[in-house]
Structure formats: structure tokens, C-alpha cells
Design an enzyme around this catalytic site. Sequence first.
Site, short mmCIF file in Angstrom:
data_model
loop_
_atom_site.label_atom_id
_atom_site.label_comp_id
_atom_site.label_asym_id
_atom_site.label_seq_id
_atom_site.Cartn_x
_atom_site.Cartn_y
_atom_site.Cartn_z
N GLU A 84 -10.26 -3.86 3.67
CA GLU A 84 -10.30 -5.27 3.29
C GLU A 84 -11.27 -5.99 4.24
O GLU A 84 -11.25 -5.77 5.45
CB GLU A 84 -8.91 -5.91 3.41
CG GLU A 84 -8.87 -7.31 2.84
CD GLU A 84 -7.50 -7.98 2.98
OE1 GLU A 84 -7.14 -8.74 2.08
OE2 GLU A 84 -6.82 -7.75 3.99
N GLU A 120 3.68 -7.81 5.96
CA GLU A 120 2.94 -6.73 5.30
C GLU A 120 3.75 -6.10 4.17
O GLU A 120 3.20 -5.72 3.13
CB GLU A 120 2.53 -5.66 6.31
CG GLU A 120 1.68 -6.19 7.46
CD GLU A 120 0.48 -7.00 7.02
OE1 GLU A 120 -0.10 -6.69 5.96
OE2 GLU A 120 0.12 -7.97 7.72
N HIS A 175 3.73 -8.04 1.01
CA HIS A 175 2.50 -7.78 0.27
C HIS A 175 2.61 -6.59 -0.68
O HIS A 175 1.82 -6.49 -1.62
CB HIS A 175 1.36 -7.45 1.24
CG HIS A 175 0.62 -8.63 1.76
ND1 HIS A 175 0.13 -9.62 0.95
CD2 HIS A 175 0.25 -8.97 3.02
CE1 HIS A 175 -0.51 -10.51 1.68
NE2 HIS A 175 -0.45 -10.14 2.94
#
Length: 845
Positions: free
Chosen positions: A121, A290, A293
Site C-alpha cells: 500500500e 487492522e 480492516h
Amino acid sequence: MKNNPHLYQVFQPTNYQLFIDINRRTRRIVGRTIVSGTALQNQIALHQKYLDIKSIQLQQQDLDFQLDDSQALVHITLPQTGQIRLVIDYQAALTDSMMGIYPSYYQVEGVAKELIGTQFETTFARQAFPCVDEPEAKATFDLALKFDEHPGEIALSNMPEEKVVDGFHYFATTAKMSTYLVAFACGELQGKQTTTNSGVQVGVFSTKAHDPEKLDFALDIAKRSIEFYENFYQTPYPLPHSWQLALPDFSAGAMENWGLVTYREEALLVDPHNSTLDFKKYVATVIAHELAHQWFGDLVTMKWWDDLWLNESFANMMEYVAIDALEPDWKIWETFETDETPAALQRDATDGVQAVHVAVEDPAEIDALFDSAIVYAKGARLLVMVRALIGDEALRQGLKAYFQKHQYANATGADLWQALGAASQLDLAKIMQAWLEQPGYPVVDAQVIAGKLTLTQHQFFIGEHQAEQRLWPIPLNSNYSNVPTLMTTQELVVGDYQTLRQAAGQPFRLNVGNHSHFLVHYDDQLLNDLLQQLPQLDAISQRQLLQELRLLAQSQQISYAQLIPLLKRFANSPSAIVNQELYQITKALKIFIAPDTTVKANLENLLNQLSQQQVQRLGWQALDTDTDDDQLIRPIVLQAAVEGKNTEAINAAHQVFLHYQAQVDHLPATIRPLVLSNEVKNFGSSQFLDDLLSSYQQASDAPYRSDICRALTSSLDPSFLQKLVSCFENPRIIKPQDLRRWFNLVLANPQGEQLAWDWIRQEWVWLEATVGGDMEFVTFITVIAQVFKTSQRLTEFQEFFEPKRQQAGLTREITMDYKVIAGRIDLIKQQQSAVMQALSDCTAH
């Protein structure tokens, strides 16, 4: 291709077979990518960056291709459209940029080792394999990974390993996912595993430089977080496993790769014997973020980077929702008030700040979108506001529908508002448009005008600005029933104040709970009424009041001089978050103070007066009677006492150090940074400083290393600070991932400001080459703007950065930070004399 800026419009991949052979010794990658998909035109392109492409074949026939390195593309001419299967052979170099496929360096008992990890990313998958590197281009991935493997080493990826053939580790086919979520790692790792109630394997992995028990805390939080989200989202975790991996070198805090989440070591590993409560909260919220996500971002992904907030804002809110459920005694929403709220309010008050939703195309500008105070903190604050409006039941039902409709695909902000709006029967899209599309936020002036309680909204700014006539639909959250739910006009007359006050029986308030993203500026009558009832307000409300006054002073709507007499009212609060904001204000006063002056002595005297009773109550050692708040208050008030040049506190810190001198790393973590800094500034010899720097290099515990960094950079010795600056470019001493922290702390030290400023101007080319592609690169500029406060520094800032203003990804930051510095200079000019007088008056009593 100019008419098709998104490659997915021309070529739509469905599957990648990735064969990647990594050689750490030669620092080379040999790769083959077999990509299947639908070509809509004869001329297609794939993303590639720094790849040496040897051949591209279709049905065993070589195809013509042209590399366009300036656009990070390879253009391919096809003999046909429709279903195709390309075989691409290439090579590439391993780099030290912490992007793409890269090595992490560490030591075990003095032996140097390397671990290979990935970071794709935002747009770095193209550095590992040719692909359509866009969020919308979801496909399945079959990874075969080979490396110069030594006995005892393992490989990890998004999916379970199925077999090893000819040295290649073959992993199961992934779910349909975006390229930036692909991840793998290989090297000498240790791990611990458990299983959730629903059968998901959960594991935590690190290098063997760490004690295995440091994995336990993360394993527990990860397991329980997944179980919480499965229940809250009413949607099963979609993969067979969830690995959490700590990498020794990592540019971000953590990354939500689907099934293989990667972290900085300091964001995952917890010493069970010597860690602060604050640190445990930090690690827990990072893990919960996280793992949020894995659904919100991975299962359903934003269609394009302009909706990055869909990923980050939501995960940032959900980390608090999850940890509040898992550890209710932690009062984690108070942490939201110290970590997220002030960051959002400060940054979002600067003219030129980005909106939460921003149109973007250039890869450098995509990286610049990751403004933690806006996309993370402000976005989370806006979603907290939505949650307060619609309630948890509608939130859960809306999310369940959202996941069902868009799973394994992509969505936009409009899709989320549609789902939540249908569940809540509210037109959320209409309410939220102004908050997402407009930068900034409002302040509501609450005044009694001619006997009428009157509310007026206007945009809140700190520093230089050009005012615009923006309006927001503000959820007012008042404690007076006559106040409407939403304020949609610039002015609102509520009614006769005395009648309202008598009926309510309590002072007038707005934004109760501090859920909405706005400030309140109460006139003197309303503020004094509130202050009389201060003990009846909860901790969040007391902190909110202090914070609003500090920001109003910073914006020059009131003066800091007005705040100073109020501070003692909050000094003995049993709440950590109130104490934290109290000393945030005293820290803010330092900009008005010249060194070695009577005014500086007055500020030190004030710090002593404010902290005296708390220091006496809490002392230096943990007590059996400590509350969680006491644990958090102790380092705050002891720091204030030491900064106040309290001889007793300075000597007490020295005695604590002497007690632990043989094992400095065993210093209690809550007071360790303070004790070490005190030793460096007041007692440390040059030999001690060198020994401490050596300990930093050898230590594997990230919080301990961070504490040493804080201590060493507080040195008053310019020659030693110059020595630290000379280490900035030595990765064996200061890893690139940690450089910004060191630079920031040396710069913020008045003895080191010139040294750090000279270094960054002289070494900008090196810095850009080393961490220039990092999404946090622009924050080197941000931290400079947080320190500078003179006209000379503003001129120097402008001279150095003006030529870089047109550079993609830097434009907004440079423009904003010029205004930040100019605003601080004007603030000092306008308020300094009044602040000096108020400090003198306050400490005279």
C-alpha cells in the site's frame, strides 16, 4: 492510454499466478507473473516500477511491449481482445526503501540477520510484480515463493501454505482481493497460535530477537477482536487464518494485508513484566484497527483512493468500539479524547487542509492522502458522530447489509450512507456531505444577547486564513431540550435564557459527550456558570472545556492570559485525561517564554504549584492503591515537577536511576523516559551518554529504545547533539523507520534546533532518496512547522521549501505549514505581554 487513466477500464485481471524467487545474497528477485483476465482493447497496460521485464508472451508467442518508467507502466500490444493469459518474466532488485519487497535487519545475540517482508500500500505492488495496481482491480492470487532458505526459516502469506516443490512454497488461492493487500514474508521466525470460537487460526510472529512471551498479549487481543467483529458485523471472518507479523523495519505503524497483517515491532510486541497501561492500550487499538480492516477495507474495498476514508476512518472508530467491549475497565473512549480528538481539531483548523474526501490521481498525491489527523482522526470523529446519531443497532444492521452487498468487491462512500441510512431511516448522505467534502469545522458561539440564548456558527481557524462562508449541519447534543438536534443555519435563537436556565436547573452545554466535530465558544456568563459546576462534570466534559479554551486562545478568539488563572481548578483532578490537557496548556505557554528569564521562572513556579499535591499523593513508585488513572497521572505530574526545576523531584529521579543503574532497562516503564531524560540533562557524563547510545543500538525492546531516544535528544550538550545528528544517516544506529522521531526531538530541543535544521537542508536529497516514497515523508515538514516561531525561521522555511512547493505530494503541506508558522509568530506578538503578566500574577499568590 491518456484517455484511460485507470488501467482497469481496459484490462480486468481475474487471477495472478506469482512465482517469486528472492536471493538475499545477490539482492535480486527473479519473477514470473501469469495474469489472466479480460482485455477490452488491443492496447493495454500494466503497472510496473523498477522491474526489468525480459519477455511477455501470449499463447507462447512473444508480444511487443514498451516500458514507460515515468508513468510506471508497461504498454502491451495484443493480437486479440477478450480472455487472455499473459506470461511475464522479469527481474528486480531488493531495495532498502521499506516498500515493495524489502529486507528487515536485526540481530540475535550479536549475529546480523535479515527477514524479507512486503509493503504494497498504496502503489508498491507494482515494484514486486506487473499488475493492474488499482483497488478496483480485484483478482485471486496464487503465490509460489522461493528464497535462499536456511534451516529453521519459514514463509508466510495471506493464505495457508499447501506444499513445497523444488524450493518453492506454494500457498492456497486467495479470495478475490486488491493488489495492495497481497503480502508475504520469509526468514527465521517464531510464532504462537490459537483458534477462535468459529475456527479461525490466529497467530502472532516475530524474529527470535524477542522473548516469546512478548507475543502473548497480541495473540489474546487478536483472537478476541476477531470474535468481537464476527459478532458485531454479523459477518464471518472470510479467511482460514489471521497472522500478525512484527517486522524490524516497517515504514507505517501497521498494514492490514488480508490474512497477514504486518506491524512495527513496537505496535505488536508487549513485555508482560514492564509495560505501561498506555502502551498496552496503544498495541491493543492498533491490532483492533487492522483487524477491523479485514472486513472494512479488505472484504469490501474502496473503489478508488479518493474514498480512502472508507477504510481508515471506519477502522479508526472500530478499534475503540472493539477495545471498549474487550476491556471495559480501560475507559478507551477517554483515550480517543487524548489521541484522536485533539489531532483532528488542531490539524483541521489550518487553512488549506484537505477534506476527508479528496479527488486524487497521482501516486505521490495518493500517499499524501494518508494525513493521520484528517483521514484517520477526523474521519473517525465524524463516524463517532454518526454512531451517536443512529445508535449501535442501526449501525450493525447497516454494516451487515453493506458487507452482504459489496463483499469481495468495491464500494464508495455513497454505498455506505445508503446502507446506514436505510437501517436508521435518516438521510445520512445529505447530513454527511458537508462534513466529508468541506475542509475544516465550525465553532459555535453560544451567547446571551438581549436576554436570548443565541447560537452562531462560523468556520474555526488557527493561524493565517481566508475565511469562506461554509455551513455545516451540526449535531448539537445539548443538555437543554429546546435546542434542536441539528443546527443547519448560521444563527439560531433558542429562547429566553433565564427561562431556559431555570427549567433545566443546570448550566447550558453543547456537544455533550464531545461526539460532534465542532467547538463551543461560551460567552463569559455561560462559561462562568459552567465553571461553578465544574466538579459535577465528568472527565471528558472537563477535558473538553479545557481543550476548547486552549484552541480558542490559539486562534486568538480569547487570550492564553485568560486561561492561566483557571488552571489551578483542574490541578488535583483524579482523571488522567484532565491532567493531560492541563499540562498540554502549560506546554503551549512555552512559546511565549525566552530562556533564562523571570518569565521562565514564573512558568516553572506554576508547574510546581500545579503538580505539588499530585506528586505528594502518588510519589515515584507504583502503589497497591493505584487506580488506572493514577498509573497514567504519575508520569505526567512528575514530568511537570522536574520541568519546574523542583530540586526534590530532580534528586528523587536520580536516586531511582541509581537504584536501577546496573539494569537500566528494568526501570519501571511508566517513569523510565523521565528518569533517563533527567539523568541525561542533570547528571549524565559524556561516557554515560555514549553508553546509552550503545544500549539503544543493542536493545531489541522497542519501547525501551524509544525511551532512550527521548532521553538522549533532551541533552543540553550541543556537541553530543551534533554527534546524534551525525548518526541520522547511519542505519546501523538509527533505522530509517525511526529517523523522523530522532529528527523531531533534536529539532524541538532549543540546543539542537539549528543542528537539525541545518542537517535537513543539507541532506534533503539523501532524505528523499531514503524515505521519499514513504507515506509519512511529508511529516518531516510538519514537525518543522510545529517548532518554528520566529520571523527569521519563517523566512528560512520559505526560502528552502518554496522551490519544492510544486512537487506532487508536498504542495499542500508546504502551503499549510507556512501559515502555521506565520500564525504562531503573530500569536506571540499579540499575546506575549499579557501572558507574561498573567504568569507573574498567578505565581505571586
